[in-house]
Design a protein around this motif. Structure first.
Motif, PDB file in Angstrom:
ATOM      1  N   ASP A 185     -21.850  73.480  44.935  1.00 56.43           N
ATOM      2  CA  ASP A 185     -21.663  72.012  44.667  1.00 56.43           C
ATOM      3  C   ASP A 185     -20.261  71.834  44.019  1.00 56.43           C
ATOM      4  OD1 ASP A 185     -21.638  69.534  44.029  1.00 56.43           O
ATOM      5  OD2 ASP A 185     -23.453  69.279  43.299  1.00 56.43           O
ATOM      6  N   PRO A 186     -19.345  70.963  44.793  1.00 56.34           N
ATOM      7  CA  PRO A 186     -18.023  70.895  44.335  1.00 56.34           C
ATOM      8  C   PRO A 186     -18.005  70.272  42.702  1.00 56.34           C
ATOM      9  CG  PRO A 186     -18.023  70.007  46.516  1.00 56.34           C
ATOM     10  CD  PRO A 186     -19.488  70.536  46.224  1.00 56.34           C
ATOM     11  N   ASN A 187     -19.080  69.543  42.515  1.00 64.39           N
ATOM     12  CA  ASN A 187     -18.904  68.996  41.004  1.00 64.39           C
ATOM     13  C   ASN A 187     -18.912  69.871  39.991  1.00 64.39           C
ATOM     14  OD1 ASN A 187     -19.237  66.305  42.023  1.00 64.39           O
ATOM     15  ND2 ASN A 187     -21.257  66.254  42.228  1.00 64.39           N
ATOM     16  N   ILE A 188     -19.270  71.269  40.423  1.00 61.23           N
ATOM     17  CA  ILE A 188     -19.504  72.256  39.595  1.00 61.23           C
ATOM     18  C   ILE A 188     -17.866  72.384  38.659  1.00 61.23           C
ATOM     19  CG2 ILE A 188     -18.548  74.317  40.617  1.00 61.23           C
ATOM     20  CD1 ILE A 188     -20.846  75.863  39.464  1.00 61.23           C
ATOM     21  N   VAL A 189     -16.991  72.428  39.461  1.00 60.12           N
ATOM     22  CA  VAL A 189     -15.555  72.098  39.064  1.00 60.12           C
ATOM     23  C   VAL A 189     -15.419  71.164  37.597  1.00 60.12           C
ATOM     24  CG1 VAL A 189     -13.126  71.832  39.453  1.00 60.12           C
ATOM     25  CG2 VAL A 189     -14.347  72.842  41.243  1.00 60.12           C
ATOM     26  N   ASP A 190     -15.862  70.011  37.899  1.00 60.24           N
ATOM     27  CA  ASP A 190     -15.862  69.142  36.794  1.00 60.24           C
ATOM     28  C   ASP A 190     -16.753  69.586  35.587  1.00 60.24           C
ATOM     29  OD1 ASP A 190     -14.588  66.141  38.261  1.00 60.24           O
ATOM     30  OD2 ASP A 190     -15.436  67.709  39.600  1.00 60.24           O
ATOM     31  N   GLN A 191     -17.878  70.095  36.076  1.00 57.27           N
ATOM     32  CA  GLN A 191     -18.613  70.413  34.782  1.00 57.27           C
ATOM     33  C   GLN A 191     -17.808  71.579  33.986  1.00 57.27           C
ATOM     34  OE1 GLN A 191     -22.251  71.934  36.279  1.00 57.27           O
ATOM     35  NE2 GLN A 191     -23.210  72.403  34.146  1.00 57.27           N
ATOM     36  N   TYR A 192     -17.230  72.490  34.709  1.00 59.67           N
ATOM     37  CA  TYR A 192     -16.684  73.410  33.838  1.00 59.67           C
ATOM     38  C   TYR A 192     -15.344  73.317  33.177  1.00 59.67           C
ATOM     39  CZ  TYR A 192     -19.538  77.640  34.255  1.00 59.67           C
ATOM     40  OH  TYR A 192     -20.566  78.462  34.280  1.00 59.67           O
ATOM     41  N   ILE A 193     -14.746  72.110  33.826  1.00 62.84           N
ATOM     42  CA  ILE A 193     -13.392  71.565  33.154  1.00 62.84           C
ATOM     43  C   ILE A 193     -14.027  70.768  31.975  1.00 62.84           C
ATOM     44  CG2 ILE A 193     -11.907  69.431  33.359  1.00 62.84           C
ATOM     45  CD1 ILE A 193     -10.801  71.902  35.047  1.00 62.84           C
ATOM     46  N   SER A 194     -15.181  70.316  32.021  1.00 61.69           N
ATOM     47  CA  SER A 194     -15.620  69.672  30.613  1.00 61.69           C
ATOM     48  C   SER A 194     -15.927  70.906  29.585  1.00 61.69           C
ATOM     49  CB  SER A 194     -17.000  68.787  31.030  1.00 61.69           C
ATOM     50  OG  SER A 194     -17.593  68.131  29.830  1.00 61.69           O
ATOM     51  N   TYR A 195     -16.464  71.797  30.128  1.00 55.89           N
ATOM     52  CA  TYR A 195     -16.813  72.939  29.194  1.00 55.89           C
ATOM     53  C   TYR A 195     -15.576  73.273  28.414  1.00 55.89           C
ATOM     54  CZ  TYR A 195     -21.668  73.544  31.311  1.00 55.89           C
ATOM     55  OH  TYR A 195     -22.740  73.439  31.586  1.00 55.89           O
ATOM     56  N   VAL A 196     -14.510  73.514  29.301  1.00 53.96           N
ATOM     57  CA  VAL A 196     -13.198  74.237  28.670  1.00 53.96           C
ATOM     58  C   VAL A 196     -12.497  73.075  27.852  1.00 53.96           C
ATOM     59  CG1 VAL A 196     -10.947  74.820  29.433  1.00 53.96           C
ATOM     60  CG2 VAL A 196     -12.874  75.774  30.613  1.00 53.96           C
ATOM     61  N   VAL A 207      -2.428  72.393  24.288  1.00 52.27           N
ATOM     62  CA  VAL A 207      -2.411  72.057  25.792  1.00 52.27           C
ATOM     63  C   VAL A 207      -3.460  71.192  25.962  1.00 52.27           C
ATOM     64  CG1 VAL A 207      -1.610  74.361  26.537  1.00 52.27           C
ATOM     65  CG2 VAL A 207      -3.996  73.892  26.258  1.00 52.27           C
ATOM     66  N   ARG A 208      -3.468  70.496  27.055  1.00 50.75           N
ATOM     67  CA  ARG A 208      -4.513  69.580  27.482  1.00 50.75           C
ATOM     68  C   ARG A 208      -4.837  69.277  29.165  1.00 50.75           C
ATOM     69  NH1 ARG A 208      -3.337  63.843  28.523  1.00 50.75           N
ATOM     70  NH2 ARG A 208      -1.012  63.602  28.222  1.00 50.75           N
ATOM     71  N   ILE A 209      -6.032  69.307  29.671  1.00 45.84           N
ATOM     72  CA  ILE A 209      -6.231  69.231  30.928  1.00 45.84           C
ATOM     73  C   ILE A 209      -6.344  67.731  31.366  1.00 45.84           C
ATOM     74  CG2 ILE A 209      -7.818  69.720  32.748  1.00 45.84           C
ATOM     75  CD1 ILE A 209      -8.626  72.160  30.934  1.00 45.84           C
ATOM     76  N   VAL A 210      -5.324  67.545  32.195  1.00 39.07           N
ATOM     77  CA  VAL A 210      -5.329  66.228  32.756  1.00 39.07           C
ATOM     78  C   VAL A 210      -5.742  66.051  34.188  1.00 39.07           C
ATOM     79  CG1 VAL A 210      -3.687  64.302  33.399  1.00 39.07           C
ATOM     80  CG2 VAL A 210      -3.212  65.679  31.566  1.00 39.07           C
ATOM     81  N   THR A 211      -6.533  64.796  34.313  1.00 36.30           N
ATOM     82  CA  THR A 211      -7.197  64.624  35.752  1.00 36.30           C
ATOM     83  C   THR A 211      -6.422  63.910  36.640  1.00 36.30           C
ATOM     84  OG1 THR A 211      -9.624  64.680  34.645  1.00 36.30           O
ATOM     85  CG2 THR A 211      -9.399  63.824  36.841  1.00 36.30           C
ATOM     86  N   ALA A 212      -6.069  64.275  37.609  1.00 33.65           N
ATOM     87  CA  ALA A 212      -5.493  63.442  38.638  1.00 33.65           C
ATOM     88  C   ALA A 212      -6.542  62.913  39.530  1.00 33.65           C
ATOM     89  CB  ALA A 212      -4.511  64.200  39.534  1.00 33.65           C
ATOM     90  N   ARG A 213      -6.705  61.641  39.387  1.00 30.50           N
ATOM     91  CA  ARG A 213      -8.023  61.153  39.926  1.00 30.50           C
ATOM     92  C   ARG A 213      -8.083  61.357  41.386  1.00 30.50           C
ATOM     93  NH1 ARG A 213     -11.684  57.912  37.797  1.00 30.50           N
ATOM     94  NH2 ARG A 213     -10.180  57.864  35.838  1.00 30.50           N
TER      95      ARG A 213
END
Length: 224
Positions: A185-196, A207-213
């Motif tokens: 499921d592609p949503n797993i990327v967002d899930q792991y971004i949230s964990y990190v 550092v920070r992880i920025v979302t490019a909507r």
């Protein structure tokens, strides 16, 4: 590459082991969690494949123990359950991936190839912002201490760090880290971004992880 397979159903265990050995892997098979812990205590494994429904100690419990003892170990869970709560529980326990039984061996082989490809990302050491990334030891540290990550969290942050300042599309992240959108499921990327992100907030990462909507994610280094 050495793989520890933990499966109490002998026929299934033999089937998996034969397929893996035919693909060139070195495989040890354990029938329960206690035997698996004895194997793993000697170290040297790259990947563990764990059945969730084990006698005595569940695959979730074994996964948590393995993650504490061997942070760089990649872990795949095998489960007959397909409920979302079980998948989330497995990922929260430290698993990097999961397969729902019944599955085709070619699917397991594809997941293993994806895990193997991750080691080809980047050089041996890297410094981004306040992060010190050691690819050989699978460790990321800052001046305030080590960042405790699962193997998938490490590989995801390493991938973003290797492309610092560039927006990484979700599809590309999915392909590099998980191997194929056909199985995950592609949503797993967002899930792991949230964990990190949550773990980065606990250290002086700079550092920070920025979302490019609608596109993906970008790691940005900041001044101390």
């Amino acid at each position: 590459m050495r793989i520890l397979t933990v499966e109490d159903e002998r026929e299934m265990a033999d089937l998996i082991a034969r397929g893996l050995r035919a693909d060139g892997y070195v495989v040890d098979v354990a029938g329960d969690g206690v035997e698996a812990m004895a194997f793993a205590s000697d170290g040297g494994y790259d990947i563990a494949i764990l059945d969730v429904m084990l006698p005595g100690m569940s695959g979730f419990e074994l996964c948590r123990w393995l993650r504490r003892q061997h942070s760089g170990l990649a872990i795949i869970l095998l489960t007959a359950r397909d409920a979302v709560d079980d998948r989330v529980r497995g990922l929260d326990a430290g698993a990097d991936d999961y397969l729902t039984k019944p599955f085709e061996f070619v699917e397991l082989a594809a997941r293993l190839r994806a895990l193997s490809r991750r080691d080809a990302i980047g050089s041996t050491r890297m410094h981004v912002g306040g992060l010190h990334i050691d690819m050989t030891r699978h460790q990321i540290s800052t001046d305030s201490g080590e960042l405790r990550l699962s193997r998938t969290e490490f590989d995801l942050l390493r991938l973003l760090a290797s492309n610092v300042g560039r927006v990484m599309p979700r599809a590309e992240i999915l392909d590099v880290i998980w191997g194929s959108a056909a199985y995950i499921d592609p949503n797993i990327v967002d899930q792991y971004i949230s964990y990190v992100r949550r773990k980065l907030d606990t250290v002086d990462a700079h550092v920070r992880i920025v979302t490019a909507r609608g596109v993906g994610f970008e790691l940005i280094a900041m001044d101390p």
